[in-house]
Design an enzyme around this catalytic site. Structure first.
Site, short mmCIF file in Angstrom:
data_model
loop_
_atom_site.label_atom_id
_atom_site.label_comp_id
_atom_site.label_asym_id
_atom_site.label_seq_id
_atom_site.Cartn_x
_atom_site.Cartn_y
_atom_site.Cartn_z
N ASN A 24 2.96 -4.57 4.61
CA ASN A 24 2.38 -3.22 4.57
C ASN A 24 1.04 -3.14 5.27
OD1 ASN A 24 3.03 -1.24 1.57
ND2 ASN A 24 4.23 -1.56 3.40
N SER B 118 0.83 -1.21 0.00
CA SER B 118 0.00 0.00 0.00
C SER B 118 0.86 1.26 0.00
CB SER B 118 -0.91 -0.01 1.22
OG SER B 118 -0.16 -0.17 2.41
N CYS B 119 2.14 1.11 0.27
CA CYS B 119 3.06 2.25 0.23
C CYS B 119 3.17 2.79 -1.19
CB CYS B 119 4.45 1.82 0.69
SG CYS B 119 4.59 1.41 2.42
N ILE B 120 3.71 4.02 -1.29
CA ILE B 120 3.91 4.63 -2.60
C ILE B 120 5.35 5.08 -2.73
CG2 ILE B 120 3.24 6.52 -4.14
CD1 ILE B 120 0.64 5.65 -3.75
N GLY C 197 0.59 1.78 -3.89
CA GLY C 197 -0.80 2.03 -3.49
C GLY C 197 -1.74 0.87 -3.74
#
Lengths: 161, 204
Positions: B154, A28-30, A93
């Site tokens: 995450n 989910s990180c960018i 994302g």
């Protein structure tokens, strides 16, 4: 051989050609890159969360889109980039797990992407390309020779944006 | 709120003991399902900087199968069971009665079998947790993904990241007698849950 500079989670690095900046395993990180084609300098920021409004003062600013980007911008400018030539690319994302009643935190990937775009717009930095969403992880790297932003996945192939 | 960084040695010991019994239950359950002896290590209990968590599982780009469960109740938490791809394939071979080496990707049935393993492990683990703490913890249905370890983590780390830069991780490694299967079981309490758990344990 050109340097491969690793960017960890909630961190950013800046550099100049011929280095490549790489960040592994984004869900989910960018990964937000900034690049100046002429000066051949740039940076890569690996954010985890959209905004720092709920954050504590001791939190690492590179964790958030809204506090991380200004920090990286400052460092890229110090390396000799021109504010007007800088362009951005973003990737990541994803939503890794699908739940029927996905809570807000499950959708953090989409919120991260929105926040990154909003903040780039506020800072007047042109977003040149993006590869966001989906349900798979990405490893991203920007080559500071030419600004090519490469996105690798496990079974969705590899692309340059 | 209990300062996450200042757990006493006794409190860490208590958490380790809970993890030990929980994981022991899980190992027994897994061993019965696959009819092989399963060994486990003494659980590691530690506060880990968020960005260092992927290194616990072979680095952010290692390909793993992750089974994720959200835990509801008075001490909301996350459970993540991670298997290296090879281990997951071998486990599927055993569960599905296939010759070793036949599984090379996961179809819907394989995924469902692995998620069921996640259910069994979590149920056994949380039962032990209840015995110690009297905190009822109810796991969600499991979700599964096969991808880069960093990407899978995450889902937990983003949640913790909203409250701080550290994760309390209770981690146990499982290993089958023939070394074919190894997996890591993580219980990661939400930041607010830590105080509830520590208070329930009653150790200072």
């Amino acid at each position: 051989m050109a340097d491969l500079i690793r960017v960890g989670m909630a961190d950013y690095k800046v550099g100049r050609a011929p280095s490549t900046l790489i960040s592994y395993g984004l869900g989910s990180c960018i990964g937000i890159s900034l690049y100046d084609t002429q000066a051949k300098v740039g940076g890569l920021l690996h954010i985890m969360l959209p905004d720092s409004t709920q954050a504590r003062p001791t939190d690492n600013p590179a964790k958030f889109a809204d506090t991380g980007l200004p920090l990286m911008l400052k460092d890229v400018l110090e390396l000799g980039a021109s504010r007007t030539r800088l362009v951005a690319k973003i990737a990541g994302g994803a939503q890794m797990f699908a739940f029927a009643n996905a809570t807000d935190i499950m959708r953090v990937g989409a919120r991260n992407a929105e926040a990154a775009k909003k903040i780039l717009k506020e800072m007047n930095i042109r977003l040149l390309a993006e590869d966001t969403g989906g349900n798979y992880g990405r490893t991203v790297q920007i080559n500071l020779n030419d600004g090519v932003y490469k996105v690798k996945t496990i079974d969705k192939g590899e692309k340059e944006i | 709120m209990t300062d996450e960084l200042n757990l006493s040695a006794n409190q860490l010991d208590a958490l380790r003991e809970i993890g030990n019994v929980g994981a022991g239950n899980s190992a027994t359950a897994l061993s019965q399902v696959i009819n092989r002896r399963i060994d486990m290590n003494v659980p590691k209990v530690a506060m880990v900087p968020l960005e260092a968590v992927p290194d616990l599982v072979g680095g952010p780009d290692a390909v793993v199968v992750g089974i994720f469960l959200r835990v509801y109740g008075k001490a909301p938490s996350n459970i993540l069971f991670l298997l290296p791809q090879k281990s997951a394939f071998y486990l599927v071979d055993i569960l599905m009665g296939k010759p070793h080496g036949q599984t090379r990707k996961l179809d819907a049935m394989d995924e469902s079998a692995l998620m069921e393993i996640g259910n069994i492990l979590s149920g056994a683990y949380l039962n032990a947790f209840f015995t110690f703490t009297k905190i009822t913890m109810l796991p969600s249905i499991p979700a599964l993904a096969m991808d880069m370890a960093g990407a899978i983590l995450n889902v937990v780390l983003a949640q913790l990241g909203q409250m701080g830069d550290q994760a309390l991780v209770i981690e146990t490694e499982f290993l089958s007698e023939d070394d074919g299967i190894n997996g890591q079981f993580f219980l990661v309490p939400d930041p607010g849950s830590l105080e509830t758990i520590i208070n329930a344990v009653g150790v200072e």
